[in-house]
Design a protein around this motif. Structure first.
Motif, PDB file in Angstrom:
ATOM      1  N   TRP A   1     -34.400  14.114 -26.147  1.00  0.00           N
ATOM      2  CA  TRP A   1     -34.543  12.639 -25.319  1.00  0.00           C
ATOM      3  C   TRP A   1     -33.342  12.017 -25.194  1.00  0.00           C
ATOM      4  O   TRP A   1     -33.474  10.729 -25.744  1.00  0.00           O
ATOM      5  N   ASP A   2     -32.258  12.759 -25.237  1.00  0.00           N
ATOM      6  CA  ASP A   2     -30.849  11.858 -25.310  1.00  0.00           C
ATOM      7  C   ASP A   2     -30.871  11.197 -23.812  1.00  0.00           C
ATOM      8  O   ASP A   2     -30.769  11.921 -22.601  1.00  0.00           O
ATOM      9  N   LEU A   3     -30.697   9.718 -23.951  1.00  0.00           N
ATOM     10  CA  LEU A   3     -30.409   8.964 -22.861  1.00  0.00           C
ATOM     11  C   LEU A   3     -29.177   9.367 -22.031  1.00  0.00           C
ATOM     12  O   LEU A   3     -29.274   9.144 -20.635  1.00  0.00           O
ATOM     13  N   GLU A   4     -28.123   9.806 -22.737  1.00  0.00           N
ATOM     14  CA  GLU A   4     -26.883  10.230 -21.758  1.00  0.00           C
ATOM     15  C   GLU A   4     -27.326  11.409 -20.844  1.00  0.00           C
ATOM     16  O   GLU A   4     -26.772  11.088 -19.898  1.00  0.00           O
ATOM     17  N   PHE A   5     -28.074  12.059 -20.949  1.00  0.00           N
ATOM     18  CA  PHE A   5     -28.448  13.091 -20.236  1.00  0.00           C
ATOM     19  C   PHE A   5     -29.200  12.497 -19.065  1.00  0.00           C
ATOM     20  O   PHE A   5     -28.919  12.895 -17.754  1.00  0.00           O
ATOM     21  N   ALA A   6     -30.075  11.528 -19.084  1.00  0.00           N
ATOM     22  CA  ALA A   6     -30.862  10.788 -18.033  1.00  0.00           C
ATOM     23  C   ALA A   6     -30.120  10.146 -17.313  1.00  0.00           C
ATOM     24  O   ALA A   6     -30.005  10.192 -15.979  1.00  0.00           O
ATOM     25  N   LYS A   7     -28.992   9.603 -18.064  1.00  0.00           N
ATOM     26  CA  LYS A   7     -27.971   8.823 -17.337  1.00  0.00           C
ATOM     27  C   LYS A   7     -27.255   9.607 -16.226  1.00  0.00           C
ATOM     28  O   LYS A   7     -26.915   9.469 -15.012  1.00  0.00           O
ATOM     29  N   ALA A   8     -26.747  10.979 -16.986  1.00  0.00           N
ATOM     30  CA  ALA A   8     -25.887  11.660 -15.968  1.00  0.00           C
ATOM     31  C   ALA A   8     -26.646  12.287 -14.843  1.00  0.00           C
ATOM     32  O   ALA A   8     -25.961  12.416 -13.929  1.00  0.00           O
ATOM     33  N   ILE A   9     -27.812  12.548 -15.248  1.00  0.00           N
ATOM     34  CA  ILE A   9     -28.880  13.144 -13.940  1.00  0.00           C
ATOM     35  C   ILE A   9     -28.921  11.996 -12.838  1.00  0.00           C
ATOM     36  O   ILE A   9     -28.703  12.308 -11.735  1.00  0.00           O
TER      37      ILE A   9
ATOM     38  N   ASP B   1     -35.024   2.527 -24.383  1.00  0.00           N
ATOM     39  CA  ASP B   1     -33.795   2.649 -23.879  1.00  0.00           C
ATOM     40  C   ASP B   1     -33.780   2.635 -22.363  1.00  0.00           C
ATOM     41  O   ASP B   1     -32.754   2.030 -21.676  1.00  0.00           O
ATOM     42  N   PHE B   2     -34.327   3.624 -21.834  1.00  0.00           N
ATOM     43  CA  PHE B   2     -34.303   3.880 -20.547  1.00  0.00           C
ATOM     44  C   PHE B   2     -34.887   2.558 -19.461  1.00  0.00           C
ATOM     45  O   PHE B   2     -34.232   2.066 -18.841  1.00  0.00           O
ATOM     46  N   LYS B   3     -35.936   1.846 -20.403  1.00  0.00           N
ATOM     47  CA  LYS B   3     -36.276   0.640 -19.763  1.00  0.00           C
ATOM     48  C   LYS B   3     -35.446  -0.374 -19.471  1.00  0.00           C
ATOM     49  O   LYS B   3     -35.131  -1.265 -18.731  1.00  0.00           O
ATOM     50  N   SER B   4     -34.592  -0.675 -20.798  1.00  0.00           N
ATOM     51  CA  SER B   4     -33.705  -1.612 -20.690  1.00  0.00           C
ATOM     52  C   SER B   4     -32.462  -1.299 -20.089  1.00  0.00           C
ATOM     53  O   SER B   4     -31.607  -1.849 -19.275  1.00  0.00           O
ATOM     54  N   GLU B   5     -31.844   0.057 -19.889  1.00  0.00           N
ATOM     55  CA  GLU B   5     -30.853   0.471 -19.101  1.00  0.00           C
ATOM     56  C   GLU B   5     -31.035   0.343 -17.788  1.00  0.00           C
ATOM     57  O   GLU B   5     -29.986  -0.106 -17.134  1.00  0.00           O
ATOM     58  N   TYR B   6     -32.057   0.579 -17.064  1.00  0.00           N
ATOM     59  CA  TYR B   6     -32.144   0.358 -15.998  1.00  0.00           C
ATOM     60  C   TYR B   6     -33.052  -0.914 -15.567  1.00  0.00           C
ATOM     61  O   TYR B   6     -33.582  -1.115 -14.192  1.00  0.00           O
TER      62      TYR B   6
END
Length: 333
Positions: free
Chosen positions: A250-258, A325-330
């Motif tokens: 569940w690495d946020l960097e992968f989610a951001k890259a996608i 982290d995803f919630k705050s990032e976006y």
């Protein structure tokens, strides 16, 4: 038994070699290498899938496992009541979801596919498949079914390891399911469904590593459109993301890259992020595994089920941290 001469007759080919390979058949024929696949649904649904692929090709997205037509102009052979499709045999390797560069390529490919899917009118005699507007109902139903499975365990005299693990963990996933449903209901989900309806777009619905074929000349093919249907694109994106993220802790960097890669081709609207977040949060994998177990959908061994449940539960903290982290990032409200 499949009658090979029927396949040869209906597709007008000569089979030189036939080999079973991962649920399909590899054929060497007088017209080149082919992939033969037995289809477990009817001709109307198959015509929807066939039409969807032809639509993508017409719109410039050529890298699909296009069907060959039989001598009657149909995309299948009918052998003893069974349907078989024939497509080109694609050389290449499955996408590596632990490799961030390959994941980025897959995300861009998905965006190109979604763009090319717009304006699809299925063939007249096909069966339109759609999940538009259904997800609040599905989330509610699946969350409730977690309780039904708890009742199944309660009625058992002897509880096994899977039962005990399930009872210990189910309340957490039930709550997460309810929260995901609330987020979806508070989002612009229905407006996005209406937009997808107007755009006449569709989703792949099984965009995962073994359906993304990469080869050395930089081309990426998407195969197996068996589950494709009208759907909001954030479903495909979340499904793909979850399949990647569970492999990379569940690495946020992968989610951001996608999302960066997807957006470089087709930009997501601000209101789509909340729907995406609701999908990511919903405990689909937990529900699906338990459902398969208690309703005998798959004949895996007892240990396989228990190990799979264990691994879902063990990633709980990483999963929760990712969601926050995803919630705050976006900036999802």
């Amino acid at each position: 038994m499949m009658r090979e001469f029927e396949i040869e007759r209906q597709f007008d080919i000569k089979i030189e070699i036939i080999k079973a390979n991962k649920g399909v058949y590899y054929l060497k024929t007088n017209k080149g290498e082919r992939c033969l696949k037995k289809i477990n649904y009817g001709p109307q649904k198959l015509l929807f899938v066939y039409g969807a692929k032809e639509h993508l090709i017409k719109n410039g997205f050529n890298n699909v496992d296009r069907y060959y037509l039989n001598t009657e102009g149909e995309p299948y052979a009918l052998v003893n009541e069974d349907l078989y499709t024939l497509s080109e045999w694609l050389e290449g390797r499955e996408c590596d979801f632990r490799n961030i560069n390959e994941v980025k390529i897959a995300a861009e490919t998905l965006a190109h596919m979604h763009e090319a899917s717009k304006g699809y009118d299925p063939p007249e005699n096909s069966k339109l498949k759609s999940d538009l507007g259904r997800w609040p109902h599905l989330m509610e139903k699946r969350t409730k079914s977690l309780d039904k499975m708890k009742d199944i365990i309660r009625k058992k005299n002897i509880k096994n390891d899977f039962d005990i693990l399930y009872l210990q963990s189910v309340e957490f996933y039930k709550e997460i399911g309810k929260e995901a449903l609330t987020i979806l209901k508070e989002s612009n989900y229905y407006e996005l469904c209406m937009l997808a309806e107007q755009e006449k777009s569709f989703c792949h619905h099984d965009f995962t590593y073994h359906n993304i074929i990469l080869n050395d000349n930089e081309s990426t093919h998407v195969i197996d459109f068996d589950y494709c249907k009208r759907e909001v694109r954030t479903f495909d994106i979340s499904n793909f993301m979850t399949k990647v993220l569970k492999r990379v802790d569940w690495d946020l960097e992968f989610a951001k890259a996608i999302l960066e890669s997807y957006n470089s081709v087709s930009k997501l609207k601000e209101e789509e992020y909340k729907v995406l977040y609701a999908y990511l949060k919903f405990p689909q994998r937990y529900w699906r595994l338990a459902n398969r177990y208690y309703y005998n959908e798959v004949n895996w061994g007892q240990n396989t089920f228990t190990n799979k449940l264990n691994s879902i539960i063990e990633e709980k903290d990483k999963f929760l941290k990712f969601l926050n982290d995803f919630k705050s990032e976006y900036k999802i409200e």
